[in-house]
Design an enzyme around this catalytic site. Structure first.
Site, PDB file in Angstrom:
ATOM      1  N   TYR A  57     -10.042  10.448  -3.043  1.00  0.00           N
ATOM      2  CA  TYR A  57     -10.281  10.365  -1.595  1.00  0.00           C
ATOM      3  C   TYR A  57     -11.732  10.014  -1.346  1.00  0.00           C
ATOM      4  O   TYR A  57     -12.623  10.657  -1.889  1.00  0.00           O
ATOM      5  CB  TYR A  57      -9.941  11.698  -0.907  1.00  0.00           C
ATOM      6  CG  TYR A  57      -8.826  11.491   0.097  1.00  0.00           C
ATOM      7  CD1 TYR A  57      -9.047  10.729   1.237  1.00  0.00           C
ATOM      8  CD2 TYR A  57      -7.562  12.017  -0.117  1.00  0.00           C
ATOM      9  CE1 TYR A  57      -8.018  10.501   2.142  1.00  0.00           C
ATOM     10  CE2 TYR A  57      -6.533  11.793   0.785  1.00  0.00           C
ATOM     11  CZ  TYR A  57      -6.767  11.031   1.914  1.00  0.00           C
ATOM     12  OH  TYR A  57      -5.754  10.792   2.789  1.00  0.00           O
ATOM     13  N   GLU A  59     -13.074   8.889   2.085  1.00  0.00           N
ATOM     14  CA  GLU A  59     -13.290   8.518   3.497  1.00  0.00           C
ATOM     15  C   GLU A  59     -14.780   8.328   3.754  1.00  0.00           C
ATOM     16  O   GLU A  59     -15.600   9.128   3.316  1.00  0.00           O
ATOM     17  CB  GLU A  59     -12.751   9.620   4.417  1.00  0.00           C
ATOM     18  CG  GLU A  59     -11.231   9.589   4.522  1.00  0.00           C
ATOM     19  CD  GLU A  59     -10.691  10.662   5.464  1.00  0.00           C
ATOM     20  OE1 GLU A  59     -11.472  11.547   5.869  1.00  0.00           O
ATOM     21  OE2 GLU A  59      -9.497  10.595   5.772  1.00  0.00           O
ATOM     22  N   ASP A 210      -9.955 -16.305  11.245  1.00  0.00           N
ATOM     23  CA  ASP A 210      -8.984 -15.614  10.387  1.00  0.00           C
ATOM     24  C   ASP A 210      -8.666 -16.551   9.214  1.00  0.00           C
ATOM     25  O   ASP A 210      -7.876 -17.476   9.348  1.00  0.00           O
ATOM     26  CB  ASP A 210      -7.723 -15.287  11.192  1.00  0.00           C
ATOM     27  CG  ASP A 210      -6.667 -14.574  10.356  1.00  0.00           C
ATOM     28  OD1 ASP A 210      -6.802 -14.538   9.120  1.00  0.00           O
ATOM     29  OD2 ASP A 210      -5.697 -14.053  10.955  1.00  0.00           O
ATOM     30  N   THR A 236      -7.242 -12.131   3.949  1.00  0.00           N
ATOM     31  CA  THR A 236      -6.518 -11.342   2.959  1.00  0.00           C
ATOM     32  C   THR A 236      -7.102 -11.677   1.592  1.00  0.00           C
ATOM     33  O   THR A 236      -7.614 -12.775   1.372  1.00  0.00           O
ATOM     34  CB  THR A 236      -5.018 -11.687   2.927  1.00  0.00           C
ATOM     35  OG1 THR A 236      -4.881 -13.069   2.573  1.00  0.00           O
ATOM     36  CG2 THR A 236      -4.356 -11.443   4.269  1.00  0.00           C
ATOM     37  N   LYS A 239      -3.925 -13.984  -1.064  1.00  0.00           N
ATOM     38  CA  LYS A 239      -3.322 -15.316  -0.921  1.00  0.00           C
ATOM     39  C   LYS A 239      -4.079 -16.278  -1.843  1.00  0.00           C
ATOM     40  O   LYS A 239      -4.066 -16.073  -3.046  1.00  0.00           O
ATOM     41  CB  LYS A 239      -3.293 -15.719   0.552  1.00  0.00           C
ATOM     42  CG  LYS A 239      -2.389 -14.764   1.375  1.00  0.00           C
ATOM     43  CD  LYS A 239      -2.323 -15.085   2.857  1.00  0.00           C
ATOM     44  CE  LYS A 239      -1.456 -14.053   3.580  1.00  0.00           C
ATOM     45  NZ  LYS A 239      -1.459 -14.236   5.048  1.00  0.00           N
ATOM     46  N   ARG A 245      -3.288  -7.145  -3.208  1.00  0.00           N
ATOM     47  CA  ARG A 245      -2.922  -7.105  -1.796  1.00  0.00           C
ATOM     48  C   ARG A 245      -4.021  -6.366  -1.029  1.00  0.00           C
ATOM     49  O   ARG A 245      -4.454  -5.295  -1.435  1.00  0.00           O
ATOM     50  CB  ARG A 245      -1.620  -6.326  -1.578  1.00  0.00           C
ATOM     51  CG  ARG A 245      -0.431  -6.833  -2.347  1.00  0.00           C
ATOM     52  CD  ARG A 245       0.851  -6.462  -1.657  1.00  0.00           C
ATOM     53  NE  ARG A 245       1.003  -7.301  -0.496  1.00  0.00           N
ATOM     54  CZ  ARG A 245       1.310  -8.600  -0.544  1.00  0.00           C
ATOM     55  NH1 ARG A 245       1.527  -9.200  -1.681  1.00  0.00           N
ATOM     56  NH2 ARG A 245       1.411  -9.308   0.549  1.00  0.00           N
TER      57      ARG A 245
HETATM   58  C1  LIG Z   1      -1.166 -13.365   6.086  1.00  0.00           C
HETATM   59  C2  LIG Z   1      -1.935 -13.416   7.351  1.00  0.00           C
HETATM   60  C3  LIG Z   1      -2.426 -12.254   7.956  1.00  0.00           C
HETATM   61  C4  LIG Z   1      -2.014 -10.858   7.572  1.00  0.00           C
HETATM   62  O1  LIG Z   1      -2.088 -10.466   6.287  1.00  0.00           O
HETATM   63  P1  LIG Z   1      -1.280  -9.161   5.790  1.00  0.00           P
HETATM   64  O2  LIG Z   1      -2.059  -8.748   4.595  1.00  0.00           O
HETATM   65  O3  LIG Z   1       0.105  -9.604   5.516  1.00  0.00           O
HETATM   66  O4  LIG Z   1      -1.340  -8.132   6.873  1.00  0.00           O
HETATM   67  C5  LIG Z   1      -3.252 -12.389   9.062  1.00  0.00           C
HETATM   68  N1  LIG Z   1      -3.566 -13.588   9.554  1.00  0.00           N
HETATM   69  C6  LIG Z   1      -3.081 -14.725   9.019  1.00  0.00           C
HETATM   70  C7  LIG Z   1      -3.478 -16.026   9.621  1.00  0.00           C
HETATM   71  C8  LIG Z   1      -2.238 -14.677   7.913  1.00  0.00           C
HETATM   72  O5  LIG Z   1      -1.755 -15.805   7.410  1.00  0.00           O
END
Ligand SMILES: *Cc1c(COP(=O)(O)O)cnc(C)c1O
Length: 430
Positions: A57, A59, A210, A236, A239, A245
């Site tokens: 933990y 935090e 994003d 993220t 990807k 993850r």
């Molecule tokens: C995949 C994605 C997210 C969210 O990612 P998660 O880890 O699945 O919550 C946010 N914004 C865009 C543009 C994405 O493609």
């Protein structure tokens, strides 16, 4: 082909889960992984994800924790943050978001008051749920206004279906948003933060980029870097960036306190330090010059896949691709073929993709008229342009003769041979 994974072997007292882990490893090794948001992490990332850090933990943030015993964890999280700011040239990094969605919600919470207006991309034109979809909590807290794509033109030199920057500007002037969000989840073209910055400055809005999908391409220099142009970048780590993850946030120094406070205690409790260690491992891998070679190969492979699929008779949304993904409109190939049916047939042939709406799709989001494909994972496995042409041929064959079991079986066999020659986890088994 069946092999036992080292992870499954550790789970001695739970044969059900142990067997399922083996099954999933074999699925990933013997079928084609073409989901644009997926990748194959390195054994080092897997090892860090499965480490004893999951017990701790912590935090708070390094040097300011609410629990004892964080001497080691602080060093792990500091390494992750330092590597990440170096990778993108950013002032400040937060590596605690459990996911990309959490990173986005935290940034909204850091920069906005409830009811504030945000301008973001429409879900059915390529945006993400957290960009204000009615199904997302984001739309209940903030007032989202959506922009979309220009219409398809049918002209190969100027195909349309590009983000409509005139519309972004008109809506920004009319609605005076406090925040503009750039970035998409199903858009095959380059998104340049500079185009948005001019509009944001004109209306006095902040800009969030994003980069969930292109983060790895940006890290590898195969897509323009929004850092230093956007006020905040979220993404993220799993990807194109090829880590565990999770999510992350980069921002200017003057926003650091707000952003950190919005993640903890604003949105999350204890951070997942095993995931943060795995993120640190992935960031180190992405800092290596070989990652730039990888990122450029991902883009070259997507271009090769797009051309070969077009030759099979599919229409490319936006007329092509600049990044790791290809968005296909199935209707020119076969008017009756839905995204749902294509995904199911391809699954049986060992080709893993996801159905996706195309712009102005007449079918529902559950059925769709399109497919989204990506090259990040199979490029990690070592595939190149030659294999992309091969994959396009297999896709065309199985979808053309989708009611012929013998064709599905024979494509499945060719897929297995291809995957056998490009095995991402050969080093993990035996
Ligand atoms: C995949 C994605 C997210 C969210 O990612 P998660 O880890 O699945 O919550 C946010 N914004 C865009 C543009 C994405 O493609």
């Amino acid at each position: 082909m069946s092999a036992s994974s080292p992870f499954a072997e550790w789970i001695t007292d739970d044969p059900e889960i142990s067997r399922l882990l083996d099954e999933e490893l074999n699925r990933q090794r013997t079928t084609l992984q073409l989901i644009a948001s997926e990748n194959f992490t390195s054994p080092a990332v897997l090892a860090a994800s499965g480490s004893v850090l999951t017990n701790k933990y912590s935090e708070g943030y390094p040097g300011r924790r609410y629990y004892g015993g964080n001497q080691v964890v602080d060093q792990v999280e500091d390494l992750a943050r330092d590597r990440l700011t170096e990778l993108f040239g950013a002032d400040h990094a937060n590596v605690q978001p459990h996911s990309g969605a959490n990173a986005n919600v935290a940034v909204y919470q850091a920069l906005l008051d409830p009811g504030d207006t945000v301008l973001a991309m429409r879900l059915d034109q390529g945006g993400h749920l957290t960009h204000g979809s009615p199904a997302s909590i984001t739309s209940k807290i903030w007032n989202f206004v959506s922009y979309g794509l220009t219409p398809a033109s049918g002209d190969p030199d100027n195909p349309g279906e590009m983000i409509d920057m005139n519309q972004v500007r008109d809506l920004a002037l009319a609605e005076r948003p406090k925040l503009i969000v750039a970035g998409a989840t199903a858009y095959a073209r380059t998104i340049d933060a500079k185009d948005y910055r001019e509009i944001a400055d004109e209306v006095g809005a902040m800009l969030m980029f994003d980069a969930a999908h292109p983060a790895g391409l940006i890290a590898g220099g195969a897509h323009p870097n929004p850092v230093g142009i956007a006020d905040v970048m979220t993404f993220t780590t799993h990807k194109t960036l090829r880590g565990p993850r999770g999510g992350a946030i980069l921002c200017r120094e003057d926003l650091a306190k707000k952003v950190d406070g919005a993640i903890f205690p604003g949105l999350q409790g204890g951070p997942l330090e095993h995931a943060i260690a795995a993120k640190a491992v992935a960031f180190k891998e992405a800092l290596d010059p070989s990652f730039s070679v990888y990122a450029h190969q991902v883009v070259a492979n997507a271009a090769a896949l797009a051309v070969a699929l077009e030759q099979q008779g599919f229409r490319l949304v936006s007329g092509g691709t600049d990044n790791h993904l290809v968005l296909l409109d199935l209707r020119t190939f076969d008017e009756d073929l839905t995204g749902k049916e294509a995904q199911e047939v391809m699954d049986r042939a060992g080709i893993t993709v996801n159905r996706n709406t195309v712009p102005d799709d007449p079918r529902s989001p559950f059925v769709t008229s399109g497919l989204r494909l990506g090259t990040a994972a199979e490029t990690t496995a070592g595939m190149g342009e030659v294999q992309m042409a091969e994959i396009a041929r297999l896709i065309g064959t199985v979808l053309k003769d989708r009611n012929d079991e013998a064709v599905i079986t024979s494509v499945r066999k060719e897929v297995a041979e291809l995957c056998g020659a490009f095995d991402p986890y050969a080093s993990l088994v035996n």
